[in-house]
Design an enzyme around this catalytic site. Structure first.
Site, mmCIF file in Angstrom:
data_model
loop_
_atom_site.group_PDB
_atom_site.id
_atom_site.type_symbol
_atom_site.label_atom_id
_atom_site.label_comp_id
_atom_site.label_asym_id
_atom_site.label_seq_id
_atom_site.Cartn_x
_atom_site.Cartn_y
_atom_site.Cartn_z
ATOM 1 N N GLU A 134 0.858 -1.193 0.000
ATOM 2 C CA GLU A 134 0.000 0.000 0.000
ATOM 3 C C GLU A 134 0.885 1.230 0.000
ATOM 4 O O GLU A 134 1.867 1.296 0.740
ATOM 5 C CB GLU A 134 -0.906 -0.011 1.231
ATOM 6 C CG GLU A 134 -1.737 1.252 1.412
ATOM 7 C CD GLU A 134 -2.608 1.180 2.673
ATOM 8 O OE1 GLU A 134 -3.039 0.067 3.047
ATOM 9 O OE2 GLU A 134 -2.838 2.240 3.288
ATOM 10 N N GLU A 139 -2.523 11.640 3.011
ATOM 11 C CA GLU A 139 -3.299 11.093 4.124
ATOM 12 C C GLU A 139 -3.079 11.938 5.379
ATOM 13 O O GLU A 139 -1.989 12.427 5.646
ATOM 14 C CB GLU A 139 -2.913 9.647 4.409
ATOM 15 C CG GLU A 139 -3.841 8.968 5.408
ATOM 16 C CD GLU A 139 -3.565 7.497 5.588
ATOM 17 O OE1 GLU A 139 -4.509 6.765 5.945
ATOM 18 O OE2 GLU A 139 -2.403 7.072 5.378
#
Length: 315
Positions: A134, A139
């Site tokens: 990932e 974020e």
């Protein structure tokens, strides 16, 4: 974040860590997102107080809007929720195509902001998370700056704490999602306006992520800073990453075999609320508790939206 849900067409299987020149493969602008991405009406894997809706529902309820140069994706900001009912309607989209060695360039004008918000722009494989890998490009939670770029993998992938060529600051080095409550190996951006309200006040900016067989690098250029290469700003059909300057974050293969830890990846945008990170890190400067706040303050989520100018993928 957590794994992609569906299988996809795989692109970009051939790549080289020596190549710095990339040619355009896919362009997503405006309505091209509607055909190039799937709106995932799934239960939130991160346990957020959201109800992800289909594309049809998102369009009908104005949670998704496109124009010739704009994609808007947002959370509902009109509905008061009941404690026993579903979460706040929101959007999670995943690219139909998957990519391995590629360069992704995202031009964003606005990202979701506000207490309880947890927006992310990331890539992952369709199956076998975390062994598929990932890459979290954008974020953060609860408007906390700066942006955090991070990797999450299976076992035996770590990053050196020092010595990497990058502008940002290493904040964790163990990429294994099974360790440290899935913290991953992260880098804080060097730019204070890389996330949240400062990002939005500046009109956003451009993120780029390059994945090769030996490294993963992320650049950020704030809007109107003069830092973005002209070819990037203009959406040129060919880009050369050797002209990009020092990355904001770099992840190397010193103690992490990138080809074995990262499969073909889909691209994901999402906006969850509360959940495993934003809920657990809900700050005392925000009202009430996270769940109660989401349930009872719909108008506070009027700025919880993505405004995307373009996404271009090069190989």
């Amino acid at each position: 974040m957590f794994p992609a849900i569906s299988t996809a067409v795989v692109l970009g299987l051939a790549g080289s860590s020596l190549a710095t020149t990339y040619n355009i493969q896919d362009t997503y602008i405006g309505s091209e997102f509607l055909s190039g991405f799937t709106w995932e009406a799934i239960a939130d894997p991160t346990n957020g107080r959201v109800n992800y809706v289909s594309q049809a529902t998102a369009l009908a309820d104005n949670l998704t809007f496109t124009s010739s140069d704009t994609l808007i994706m947002r959370a509902d900001y009109t509905t008061t929720l009941t404690a026993s009912g579903p979460g706040r309607n929101s959007v999670r989209i995943q690219s139909n195509n998957a990519y391995t060695y590629a360069l992704m360039v995202l031009d964003v004008r606005h990202m979701p902001e506000g207490c309880a918000t947890w927006p992310a722009f990331w890539t992952t494989g369709a199956t076998d998370w975390p062994d598929c890998g990932e890459i979290d490009i954008i974020e953060g939670v609860n408007d906390e700056t700066p942006n955090l770029t991070s990797l999450h993998t299976g076992a035996n992938c770590t990053m050196p704490a020092t010595g990497r060529t990058m502008l940002g600051t290493s904040v964790s080095t163990d990429c294994d999602a099974n360790d440290n409550s899935n913290q991953g190996c992260g880098v804080d951006s060097s730019f204070s306006n890389s996330f949240g309200p400062p990002f939005n006040s500046n009109g956003g900016g451009i993120y780029a992520m390059e994945r090769t067989s030996t490294s993963i690098s992320v650049w950020f250029w704030p809007r109107n800073s003069g830092l973005a290469p002209a070819a990037v700003s203009s959406g040129a059909s060919t880009l050369d990453t050797s002209t990009f300057g020092e990355p904001d974050a770099t992840f190397v293969n010193t103690d992490c075999d990138i080809p074995s830890h990262f499969t073909a990846h889909n691209i994901i945008f999402d906006l969850t609320l509360c959940g495993d990170w934003a809920g657990n890190a809900y700050p005392s400067t925000c009202p009430s508790d996270c769940i109660d706040y989401v349930n009872n303050n719909p108008s506070d989520f009027i700025n919880a939206y993505w405004d995307v100018a373009s996404l271009r993928v090069y190989e």
